[in-house]
Design a protein around this motif. Structure first.
Motif, PDB file in Angstrom:
ATOM      1  N   VAL A  51       4.719  13.953  -3.032  1.00 38.83           N
ATOM      2  CA  VAL A  51       3.620  13.561  -2.490  1.00 38.83           C
ATOM      3  C   VAL A  51       3.200  12.191  -3.167  1.00 38.83           C
ATOM      4  O   VAL A  51       2.669  11.153  -2.444  1.00 38.83           O
ATOM      5  N   LEU A  52       3.722  11.928  -4.398  1.00 38.06           N
ATOM      6  CA  LEU A  52       3.670  10.417  -4.825  1.00 38.06           C
ATOM      7  C   LEU A  52       4.276   9.409  -3.881  1.00 38.06           C
ATOM      8  O   LEU A  52       3.774   8.464  -3.529  1.00 38.06           O
ATOM      9  N   ALA A  53       5.659   9.788  -3.628  1.00 35.35           N
ATOM     10  CA  ALA A  53       6.220   8.887  -2.700  1.00 35.35           C
ATOM     11  C   ALA A  53       5.530   8.671  -1.397  1.00 35.35           C
ATOM     12  O   ALA A  53       5.347   7.717  -0.806  1.00 35.35           O
ATOM     13  N   SER A  54       4.950   9.717  -0.772  1.00 38.85           N
ATOM     14  CA  SER A  54       4.527   9.822   0.541  1.00 38.85           C
ATOM     15  C   SER A  54       2.957   9.050   0.534  1.00 38.85           C
ATOM     16  O   SER A  54       2.438   8.538   1.600  1.00 38.85           O
ATOM     17  N   SER A  55       2.255   9.136  -0.546  1.00 40.96           N
ATOM     18  CA  SER A  55       0.827   8.620  -0.674  1.00 40.96           C
ATOM     19  C   SER A  55       0.773   6.970  -0.486  1.00 40.96           C
ATOM     20  O   SER A  55       1.592   6.479  -0.981  1.00 40.96           O
ATOM     21  N   ALA A  56      -0.291   6.807  -0.001  1.00 41.71           N
ATOM     22  CA  ALA A  56      -0.471   5.183  -0.055  1.00 41.71           C
ATOM     23  C   ALA A  56      -1.945   5.075  -0.897  1.00 41.71           C
ATOM     24  O   ALA A  56      -2.843   5.645  -0.856  1.00 41.71           O
ATOM     25  N   HIS A 100       0.822  -1.072   0.026  1.00 43.35           N
ATOM     26  CA  HIS A 100       0.180  -0.201   0.243  1.00 43.35           C
ATOM     27  C   HIS A 100       0.775   1.438  -0.080  1.00 43.35           C
ATOM     28  O   HIS A 100       0.752   2.161  -0.648  1.00 43.35           O
ATOM     29  N   TYR A 101       2.014   1.209   0.863  1.00 40.53           N
ATOM     30  CA  TYR A 101       2.537   2.633   0.824  1.00 40.53           C
ATOM     31  C   TYR A 101       3.749   2.756  -0.092  1.00 40.53           C
ATOM     32  O   TYR A 101       4.223   3.776  -0.628  1.00 40.53           O
ATOM     33  N   GLY A 102       4.090   1.682  -0.836  1.00 38.51           N
ATOM     34  CA  GLY A 102       4.952   1.603  -1.990  1.00 38.51           C
ATOM     35  C   GLY A 102       3.939   2.184  -3.144  1.00 38.51           C
ATOM     36  O   GLY A 102       4.605   3.142  -3.847  1.00 38.51           O
ATOM     37  N   SER A 103       3.036   1.974  -3.354  1.00 36.54           N
ATOM     38  CA  SER A 103       2.133   2.482  -4.455  1.00 36.54           C
ATOM     39  C   SER A 103       1.643   3.627  -4.137  1.00 36.54           C
ATOM     40  O   SER A 103       1.806   4.127  -3.229  1.00 36.54           O
ATOM     41  N   VAL A 104       0.750   4.215  -4.824  1.00 37.70           N
ATOM     42  CA  VAL A 104       0.291   5.748  -4.978  1.00 37.70           C
ATOM     43  C   VAL A 104      -0.996   5.885  -4.885  1.00 37.70           C
ATOM     44  O   VAL A 104      -1.943   5.002  -5.341  1.00 37.70           O
TER      45      VAL A 104
END
Ligand SMILES: Nc1ncnc2c1ncn2[C@@H]1O[C@H](COP(=O)(O)O)[C@@H](O)[C@H]1O
Ligand SMILES: Nc1ncnc2c1ncn2[C@@H]1O[C@H](COP(=O)(O)O)[C@@H](O)[C@H]1O
Ligand SMILES: Nc1ncnc2c1ncn2[C@@H]1O[C@H](COP(=O)(O)O)[C@@H](O)[C@H]1O
Ligand code: NA
Ligand code: NA
Ligand code: NA
Lengths: 98, 322, 98, 98, 322, 322
Positions: free
Chosen positions: F265-270, F99-103
């Motif tokens: 933001v992409l990196a941080s988003s789940a 989940h956290y690796g994806s965006v």
């Protein structure tokens, strides 16, 4: 008795959440619900303006079945569009439902 | 008057009635109806909130008092009339009181569209009146039934406080009030972000919704006889009376002619989204054939087709004579 | 006989209103309908382009059940995608259905 | 045996197409499916975010019924939200289902 | 030709086919499909009505006669060909006749979009041709089946008058014709009120709809073999023939080149909304694999991808030579 | 920061939470949710494709490498942390890693809207980063579970290749990638045809979607306790960490400040659309209460309310200091 029954309740959709809450309170370990339309003594119920119906199915022991039916009769049957019926079913894992 | 009757909204409503009379298989999927309702409530709310943010408290407080006064008294005399003259039993009289005291967001929108197409200005904060007028009347209607019913033996009734909570948390007031606040807070930047969805295509969506409303109203037409001549007369005369009172009060407190007319339309309109939903649960003994037929198949079409131009003429009279 | 049966009809959705009209004409006091998809001898029916199915359930006396089934067989069974089946059920208020 | 049973499977909607494929592979001549919501040991399943359920009904011979249930038990029952139950039904044309 | 193939609509259709070939779980909810259909029919109707209100009777009567003539004769020779050459049985031949005689609102819209993107003018009243051509062919197809079937014993058939009534009251003609009238009556004021919903985003909605059409067409591709080479050839050659006839007739009665091309597209297109629905009920013995596959998975993609540019070239030839 | 919190999108999310806390009967029909998802994915994809067609390969290759690098490494350390510090079992740790690796496409859109409302430019090809980052992490998460599970006896597992195929053919990547290509190919003409549907009302639709997201997040709030303080801390601190890494890398490879922030933001988003769907099938032993609650009820609201302005400040620091 441990005989399991499939109890089906068809009622005005506005009652769905109360009925679901109450049958769980009276021993049902789960239920399955879906939107249906229908016709009965209270007329046609097939659109969102006048309301539709919900069909709630629950597999319960004969005891719970009777208890739930008793409750529904007192609380709802005279005032709302509603029917209920049941019949015995065979399940895979009886313990799931008791 | 032709402007009103030949608007795409009214024509779509008529087409819906025709479709249901010729037994067309045209049917809006349930979720389209629900989505349109959500859209309309949000759109009315957010635009109203945006306009409200441009108004001052001094402008708003008097109309608010009048609006609340109207929706609290209308159910009282409606109930009385239904009992004494209409000979309805308690639940049906109470349900009708709830419906006519409350308001119709779609009639309201048609009234705005009507005024816009005639380029008549009106106060931007009118949607907040709509939001205020929706719930009180329903509560009063239900209370009237409770008070006038000698203890129903054996029946466990939902406590009134619970009914009030459910109404406030109910879809229609939650969206109306919630987006009124959002529109108020979001400012011009926010409004510019969402107006291409919630403002520009609004009248088109209203047209769609009225097509669906016509489909249902058409089916209800055959129930008209059940209500009888009394309900038919009531469903037309009372809205006219309420509109006159609303316009006169609006004039009295200094609203523009457009604003007063819209206040009159609010008073005259009957709810057919929030009120039926509430009555089905809280007044199950009331017969939907009465309240839904009169609100949707008599008062609503009368208001959007003949009522709007009529109230407009009445308003012109009141504003010119005085 | 007064034994009540739950009769279930699954048929092309285009037939819904005819079937509903006809079963009421043949003694059913009400029915419940819902949209379903399915697969059978007439292939997959799971989208609006090719058509979907309707499931109509009605609680009726054994007599009415037989009568309705006879009618369906003559009028629809050979020409349309359709099945029907029934089994006895217990209800709360028998009079509601007779 | 030629006794026909209505086998009902209620499972996570993500499993719908696998189950449908498999029951046809194990002798079912057709099935009927619909979207339902529900509550059970795996909690409430009533929205698209967390997933909903599918209800798959199939009329099969007693043999196929047992075989299908055996398969479901091995492949799904321990890992997924799912129940299954069955009961005998009367049909109009038995051959349609065998 | 690239302009046509690289339009978002055609690409979305291709993506839909790909999605269904790779067994994607992408699925449009039923009610989204229904809502899109309702939207497209209303949008085509109301815009057509608005345009029609700007035309004169003198301009319209000849094209109307030609349009009706086309959709009444196409089913006749299609039925004959299907029976004699295709060796289809009566119900299937009749169903195919109904489908190819009737028209496709989506192909029509793609044709308008194609002409607009090339800035080629066409007569504004073309949508009324669409509305006129939808139903007659379906009735003729069903009648052909009735006439050519030696009394079906025991089977109670729906009377043809009833079928006609149901078709006219059916969703697609009711919305098309109804909103044609509404657009006609509502005038410029009305059009301005609803065009932000029914005109501005139209091509985007069409893109969505074609994605869904591609999903279904992709599933039907595997049925192509059942129809065999004959159906494949027919599904491409006949539309070309019909288009040529349509364009030539359009030219003959003095339509602009754009208008004549669009008349050709109407003649060439096959219905896959109204006709399948009608055939399922009135011709249940006909196999949907034949009519749906050829209409949706052969003729439709051929028309929007290769047909449009081809017919455009043909029209250029006809209009320059003469 | 107020600009972000008082945007209609964030306010609608908060209203959704309130609605579900007061047990409102407001419910989006399933098909509306599905339709909104389809719309958002198409709109993001097609706009991104259009913008990508205006970029050069030289501009795009470095950011792409960084994006893929990020979404392949994030799941690794997330898994490790979940196992060692969080004491989660294999399936749950793997699901959280996925989940956290994806965006999150919605967080991404909120970030674009945030930058647009502050008039900060960013690279137009960012949506292609979104499309690239969606799937790899989910596959890595599922692989981690497979590798670290001592042969599950009796259980027939879906082969990883099959999982990969299903993910690529899955609704969300198919629409994102498909319409990225369509937007790329369709050119300016195509873009002008569909932008009135897919661009102009986009933020309004996002507002609607966030209302629905709030309704679900509100219900999940009560599950927060199950996850405990660890999950809560993780769901806030890790996104901040990932955002910092993303912004720093963006700065390093020469992205504009806006572009770097969006990469952060992409990196941080789940993910809460593609990842939960995949995990339900491939990792049924993982408990949705953990991954859905932290992705939807902790990280998502944190990101759109406090994260965006915070990352913006961090980006300002990084870009001014250096
Ligand atoms: N005989 C019946 N068979 C099946 N469903 C019924 C029957 N009677 C009533 N129902 C269902 O129960 C709802 C309420 O019934 P009623 O209270 O009779 O109006 C109806 O709207 C139908 O959906
Ligand atoms: N064996 C079966 N069990 C359950 N439903 C069936 C079965 N066979 C057919 N159906 C349902 O009945 C519809 C029509 O069946 P058919 O006429 O066999 O195509 C199918 O689309 C299914 O929904
Ligand atoms: N006792 C029951 N009666 C009816 N349906 C049930 C029952 N228990 C579970 N279900 C249904 O089966 C699904 C999965 O059950 P479970 O594996 O217990 O979570 C639930 O979401 C319900 O739809
Ligand atoms: Na009122
Ligand atoms: Na044609
Ligand atoms: Na991430």
């Amino acid at each position: 008795m441990n005989n399991l029954h499939l109890l089906t309740i068809i009622a005005e959709d506005a009652l769905a959440s109360s009925i679901e809450r109450e049958i769980v309170g009276m021993g049902a370990k789960g239920y399955t619900a879906s939107s249906v339309s229908g016709k009965g003594l209270h007329g046609v119920r097939d659109n969102q303006w006048e309301g539709e119906n919900v069909k709630i199915e629950t597999i319960v022991s004969e005891d719970s079945c009777k208890r739930i039916l008793g409750h529904l009769q007192v609380k709802y049957f005279d005032r709302y569009a509603m029917i209920a019926f049941y019949h015995p079913v065979h399940v895979v894992r009886t313990t799931h439902f008791l | 008057m032709l402007t009103s009757i030949l608007s795409p909204m009214v024509l779509a409503f008529l087409l819906g009635i025709i479709a249901s009379r010729v037994k067309s298989d045209l049917k809006f999927p349930d979720s389209l109806y629900q989505s349109l309702t959500i859209y309309l409530l949000i759109a009315i709310g957010i635009k109203g909130g945006h306009k409200l943010s441009l108004a001052t408290f001094a402008e708003v407080w008097q109309p608010s008092l009048v609006a609340i006064g109207l929706c609290c008294t209308i159910p009282l005399w409606t109930y009385w009339l239904m009992r004494k003259v209409g000979k309805f039993d308690v639940p049906n009289a109470a349900a009708l009181a709830a419906h006519y005291g409350s308001v119709s967001a779609v009639t309201f929108s048609a009234a705005l569209a009507f005024h816009e197409s005639l380029h008549i200005p009106y106060e931007g904060f009118m949607p907040s009146m709509l939001a205020m007028m929706e719930i009180p009347a329903i509560l009063i209607g239900i209370s009237l039934a409770r008070i006038n019913t000698s203890s129903m033996e054996g029946v466990t009734q939902v406590p009134l406080k619970e009914v009030a909570r459910e109404l406030l948390a109910g879809k229609s007031s939650l969206l109306l009030i919630g987006f009124l606040v959002i529109g108020f807070l979001a400012g011009d930047t926010g409004w510019d972000q969402v107006s291409p969805l919630f403002d520009t295509p609004f009248k088109g969506v209203l047209t769609l919704f009225l097509l669906e409303a016509g489909l249902v109203a058409g089916r209800k037409l055959s129930d008209l006889r059940k209500g009888g001549a009394f309900l038919f007369g009531f469903g037309i005369l009372f809205p006219i009376l309420h509109a006159c009172i609303g316009i006169a009060l609006g004039h009295f407190i200094g609203l523009s002619m457009g604003g007063a007319t819209i206040l009159g339309v609010l008073a005259s309109s009957a709810s057919y989204i929030a009120a039926p939903a509430a009555c089905r649960v809280a007044l199950p003994e009331a017969n939907p054939s009465y309240y839904l037929t009169s609100a949707l198949a008599i008062t609503f079409p009368f208001n959007i087709m003949l009522g709007l131009p009529l109230y407009h003429e009445i308003a012109k009279m009141i504003y010119q004579i005085n």
